[in-house]
Design a protein around this motif. Structure first.
Motif, PDB file in Angstrom:
ATOM      1  N   LEU A  30      31.345  -0.694  19.121  1.00 30.01           N
ATOM      2  CA  LEU A  30      31.216  -1.609  20.248  1.00 30.01           C
ATOM      3  C   LEU A  30      30.619  -2.945  19.834  1.00 30.01           C
ATOM      4  O   LEU A  30      31.053  -3.999  20.316  1.00 30.01           O
ATOM      5  CB  LEU A  30      30.345  -0.979  21.336  1.00 30.01           C
ATOM      6  N   ARG A  31      29.613  -2.905  18.969  1.00 32.06           N
ATOM      7  CA  ARG A  31      28.914  -4.124  18.564  1.00 32.06           C
ATOM      8  C   ARG A  31      28.720  -4.135  17.052  1.00 32.06           C
ATOM      9  O   ARG A  31      27.672  -3.724  16.552  1.00 32.06           O
ATOM     10  CB  ARG A  31      27.550  -4.215  19.252  1.00 32.06           C
ATOM     11  N   PRO A  32      29.716  -4.603  16.319  1.00 30.74           N
ATOM     12  CA  PRO A  32      29.597  -4.604  14.848  1.00 30.74           C
ATOM     13  C   PRO A  32      28.425  -5.436  14.325  1.00 30.74           C
ATOM     14  O   PRO A  32      27.835  -5.093  13.317  1.00 30.74           O
ATOM     15  CB  PRO A  32      30.920  -5.187  14.378  1.00 30.74           C
ATOM     16  N   SER A  33      28.071  -6.516  15.028  1.00 24.48           N
ATOM     17  CA  SER A  33      26.978  -7.359  14.550  1.00 24.48           C
ATOM     18  C   SER A  33      25.652  -6.599  14.579  1.00 24.48           C
ATOM     19  O   SER A  33      24.780  -6.822  13.733  1.00 24.48           O
ATOM     20  CB  SER A  33      26.870  -8.627  15.388  1.00 24.48           C
ATOM     21  N   PHE A  34      25.495  -5.694  15.540  1.00 32.43           N
ATOM     22  CA  PHE A  34      24.270  -4.881  15.587  1.00 32.43           C
ATOM     23  C   PHE A  34      24.176  -4.000  14.357  1.00 32.43           C
ATOM     24  O   PHE A  34      23.098  -3.846  13.769  1.00 32.43           O
ATOM     25  CB  PHE A  34      24.251  -4.021  16.862  1.00 32.43           C
ATOM     26  N   MET A  35      25.304  -3.428  13.931  1.00 33.73           N
ATOM     27  CA  MET A  35      25.280  -2.561  12.758  1.00 33.73           C
ATOM     28  C   MET A  35      24.983  -3.371  11.498  1.00 33.73           C
ATOM     29  O   MET A  35      24.304  -2.895  10.596  1.00 33.73           O
ATOM     30  CB  MET A  35      26.606  -1.818  12.622  1.00 33.73           C
ATOM     31  N   VAL A  36      25.468  -4.598  11.431  1.00 33.80           N
ATOM     32  CA  VAL A  36      25.165  -5.450  10.279  1.00 33.80           C
ATOM     33  C   VAL A  36      23.673  -5.746  10.239  1.00 33.80           C
ATOM     34  O   VAL A  36      23.034  -5.649   9.187  1.00 33.80           O
ATOM     35  CB  VAL A  36      25.997  -6.754  10.336  1.00 33.80           C
ATOM     36  N   ASP A  37      23.103  -6.083  11.387  1.00 33.43           N
ATOM     37  CA  ASP A  37      21.669  -6.348  11.452  1.00 33.43           C
ATOM     38  C   ASP A  37      20.871  -5.102  11.099  1.00 33.43           C
ATOM     39  O   ASP A  37      19.877  -5.185  10.366  1.00 33.43           O
ATOM     40  CB  ASP A  37      21.270  -6.832  12.847  1.00 33.43           C
ATOM     41  N   LEU A  38      21.281  -3.957  11.607  1.00 28.07           N
ATOM     42  CA  LEU A  38      20.583  -2.708  11.318  1.00 28.07           C
ATOM     43  C   LEU A  38      20.660  -2.378   9.835  1.00 28.07           C
ATOM     44  O   LEU A  38      19.659  -1.987   9.219  1.00 28.07           O
ATOM     45  CB  LEU A  38      21.181  -1.573  12.149  1.00 28.07           C
ATOM     46  N   THR A  39      21.827  -2.561   9.234  1.00 25.73           N
ATOM     47  CA  THR A  39      21.989  -2.305   7.802  1.00 25.73           C
ATOM     48  C   THR A  39      21.106  -3.243   6.989  1.00 25.73           C
ATOM     49  O   THR A  39      20.457  -2.799   6.033  1.00 25.73           O
ATOM     50  CB  THR A  39      23.461  -2.484   7.400  1.00 25.73           C
ATOM     51  N   ASN A  40      21.056  -4.517   7.367  1.00 24.35           N
ATOM     52  CA  ASN A  40      20.200  -5.463   6.658  1.00 24.35           C
ATOM     53  C   ASN A  40      18.736  -5.092   6.785  1.00 24.35           C
ATOM     54  O   ASN A  40      17.966  -5.226   5.821  1.00 24.35           O
ATOM     55  CB  ASN A  40      20.433  -6.888   7.168  1.00 24.35           C
ATOM     56  N   MET A  41      18.312  -4.635   7.957  1.00 23.18           N
ATOM     57  CA  MET A  41      16.921  -4.231   8.139  1.00 23.18           C
ATOM     58  C   MET A  41      16.588  -3.018   7.261  1.00 23.18           C
ATOM     59  O   MET A  41      15.533  -2.966   6.636  1.00 23.18           O
ATOM     60  CB  MET A  41      16.637  -3.902   9.607  1.00 23.18           C
ATOM     61  N   VAL A  42      17.499  -2.046   7.215  1.00 25.40           N
ATOM     62  CA  VAL A  42      17.265  -0.855   6.399  1.00 25.40           C
ATOM     63  C   VAL A  42      17.206  -1.225   4.927  1.00 25.40           C
ATOM     64  O   VAL A  42      16.326  -0.760   4.193  1.00 25.40           O
ATOM     65  CB  VAL A  42      18.351   0.208   6.670  1.00 25.40           C
ATOM     66  N   LEU A  43      18.118  -2.066   4.475  1.00 23.60           N
ATOM     67  CA  LEU A  43      18.116  -2.484   3.073  1.00 23.60           C
ATOM     68  C   LEU A  43      16.855  -3.277   2.729  1.00 23.60           C
ATOM     69  O   LEU A  43      16.290  -3.116   1.642  1.00 23.60           O
ATOM     70  CB  LEU A  43      19.367  -3.306   2.771  1.00 23.60           C
ATOM     71  N   ALA A  44      16.399  -4.121   3.632  1.00 23.29           N
ATOM     72  CA  ALA A  44      15.180  -4.883   3.385  1.00 23.29           C
ATOM     73  C   ALA A  44      13.967  -3.957   3.351  1.00 23.29           C
ATOM     74  O   ALA A  44      13.056  -4.143   2.546  1.00 23.29           O
ATOM     75  CB  ALA A  44      14.999  -5.947   4.471  1.00 23.29           C
ATOM     76  N   TRP A  45      13.963  -2.943   4.213  1.00 23.88           N
ATOM     77  CA  TRP A  45      12.850  -2.006   4.260  1.00 23.88           C
ATOM     78  C   TRP A  45      12.801  -1.157   3.001  1.00 23.88           C
ATOM     79  O   TRP A  45      11.728  -0.861   2.483  1.00 23.88           O
ATOM     80  CB  TRP A  45      12.956  -1.125   5.499  1.00 23.88           C
ATOM     81  N   CYS A  46      13.971  -0.785   2.475  1.00 24.93           N
ATOM     82  CA  CYS A  46      14.031   0.045   1.276  1.00 24.93           C
ATOM     83  C   CYS A  46      13.671  -0.746   0.013  1.00 24.93           C
ATOM     84  O   CYS A  46      13.387  -0.152  -1.009  1.00 24.93           O
ATOM     85  CB  CYS A  46      15.426   0.664   1.123  1.00 24.93           C
ATOM     86  N   GLY A  47      13.726  -2.034   0.109  1.00 26.96           N
ATOM     87  CA  GLY A  47      13.324  -2.829  -1.046  1.00 26.96           C
ATOM     88  C   GLY A  47      14.501  -3.445  -1.687  1.00 26.96           C
ATOM     89  O   GLY A  47      14.578  -3.872  -2.779  1.00 26.96           O
TER      90      GLY A  47
END
Length: 47
Positions: A30-47
């Motif tokens: 439904l909202r691909p931009s949300f998944m991009v933001d979520l993926t970026n947050m997870v990647l930033a959190w993981c280091g």
């Protein structure tokens, strides 16, 4: 803990993980931009 109880807990945990994956997939559809933001947050959190 009995074997039956352990099997039930594992099955419940598996169903919960499946439901979460399907929910995230639906939101991503439904909202691909949300998944991009979520993926970026997870990647930033993981280091």
């Amino acid at each position: 803990m009995t074997t039956v109880a352990r099997q039930r807990m594992l099955r419940a945990a598996g169903l919960l993980v499946l439901a979460a994956a399907l929910g995230l997939g639906f939101i991503g559809y439904l909202r691909p931009s949300f998944m991009v933001d979520l993926t970026n947050m997870v990647l930033a959190w993981c280091g």
